[in-house]
Write an enzyme that holds these catalytic residues in place. Sequence first.
Site, PDB file in Angstrom:
ATOM      1  N   ARG A   1       0.829  -1.215   0.000  1.00  0.00           N
ATOM      2  CA  ARG A   1       0.000   0.000   0.000  1.00  0.00           C
ATOM      3  C   ARG A   1       0.860   1.261   0.000  1.00  0.00           C
ATOM      4  O   ARG A   1       0.437   2.308  -0.486  1.00  0.00           O
ATOM      5  CB  ARG A   1      -0.987  -0.029   1.171  1.00  0.00           C
TER       6      ARG A   1
ATOM      7  N   GLU B   1       2.751  -5.443  13.348  1.00  0.00           N
ATOM      8  CA  GLU B   1       1.641  -5.628  14.274  1.00  0.00           C
ATOM      9  C   GLU B   1       1.084  -7.040  14.201  1.00  0.00           C
ATOM     10  O   GLU B   1       0.690  -7.612  15.197  1.00  0.00           O
ATOM     11  CB  GLU B   1       0.530  -4.596  13.993  1.00  0.00           C
TER      12      GLU B   1
HETATM   13  P1  AMP Z   1       4.344  -2.099  11.870  1.00  0.00           P
HETATM   14  O1  AMP Z   1       5.665  -2.616  11.419  1.00  0.00           O
HETATM   15  O2  AMP Z   1       3.766  -2.839  13.035  1.00  0.00           O
HETATM   16  O3  AMP Z   1       4.352  -0.593  12.096  1.00  0.00           O
HETATM   17  O4  AMP Z   1       3.325  -2.395  10.704  1.00  0.00           O
HETATM   18  C1  AMP Z   1       3.279  -1.575   9.611  1.00  0.00           C
HETATM   19  C2  AMP Z   1       2.965  -2.301   8.352  1.00  0.00           C
HETATM   20  O5  AMP Z   1       1.916  -3.251   8.512  1.00  0.00           O
HETATM   21  C3  AMP Z   1       2.470  -1.294   7.340  1.00  0.00           C
HETATM   22  O6  AMP Z   1       3.040  -1.625   6.093  1.00  0.00           O
HETATM   23  C4  AMP Z   1       0.973  -1.430   7.344  1.00  0.00           C
HETATM   24  O7  AMP Z   1       0.483  -1.422   6.035  1.00  0.00           O
HETATM   25  C5  AMP Z   1       0.678  -2.767   7.994  1.00  0.00           C
HETATM   26  N1  AMP Z   1      -0.241  -2.662   9.143  1.00  0.00           N
HETATM   27  C6  AMP Z   1       0.052  -2.918  10.443  1.00  0.00           C
HETATM   28  N2  AMP Z   1      -1.035  -2.792  11.226  1.00  0.00           N
HETATM   29  C7  AMP Z   1      -2.037  -2.416  10.390  1.00  0.00           C
HETATM   30  C8  AMP Z   1      -3.430  -2.112  10.593  1.00  0.00           C
HETATM   31  N3  AMP Z   1      -4.001  -2.164  11.809  1.00  0.00           N
HETATM   32  N4  AMP Z   1      -4.162  -1.771   9.511  1.00  0.00           N
HETATM   33  C9  AMP Z   1      -3.602  -1.709   8.273  1.00  0.00           C
HETATM   34  N5  AMP Z   1      -2.312  -1.985   8.024  1.00  0.00           N
HETATM   35  C10 AMP Z   1      -1.533  -2.337   9.069  1.00  0.00           C
END
Ligand code: AMP
Length: 169
Positions: free
Chosen positions: A58, A95
């Site tokens: 995205r 996440e």
């Molecule tokens: P993080 O490394 O935990 O900050 O996760 C970020 C990546 O995971 C990004 O590329 C987001 O597109 C995706 N992501 C993580 N959590 C979500 C969420 N609740 N909704 C949409 N995309 C998420």
Amino acid sequence: MDLIPFIRNIPGFPKPGIIFRDITPMLANAEAFDYAIDKMIEPFVHAKIQKVVAIEARGFILGTVAANKLKAGFVPIRKKGKLPFKTDLESCSLEYGSASIEIHADALKEDERVLLIDDVLATGGTMAAACRLAERQKATIAGIAFLCELDFLGGRKLLQNTIHSVLHF
Ligand code: AMP
């Protein structure tokens, strides 16, 4: 313009306990999409950005438009195994899982001013790994922009640079 109505919350996707922030309604609306990108790049329009670096998948949708508006080049960071040329690799936890991401080894030049972009800042693991990839190529991180930041996960603590998020949850 209020962008919140254009972000669809999907509880339990892709795993129980996660509320997925779905940006496709925003992308489908020409006015909202254009406005969202303008708000993401607003603090960086005079920052002499030379490359926008964005994370699959995205991040690509937002990052290519942002690069075009900033008159900067675009550099993709992809999941392991997708880029065809020689690559640098970093691992990250996110996440709802873990991943390895790659950048082409010759993507950035020393001191090149880059803006990193992704759709959502959750735990920050993905963007922290992307920053390590850019720093290893000696680029200057002028800023990091997200459309959505999940404040309760505290992801910005993992990041050292100027962080700008349009929407906070
Ligand atoms: P993080 O490394 O935990 O900050 O996760 C970020 C990546 O995971 C990004 O590329 C987001 O597109 C995706 N992501 C993580 N959590 C979500 C969420 N609740 N909704 C949409 N995309 C998420």
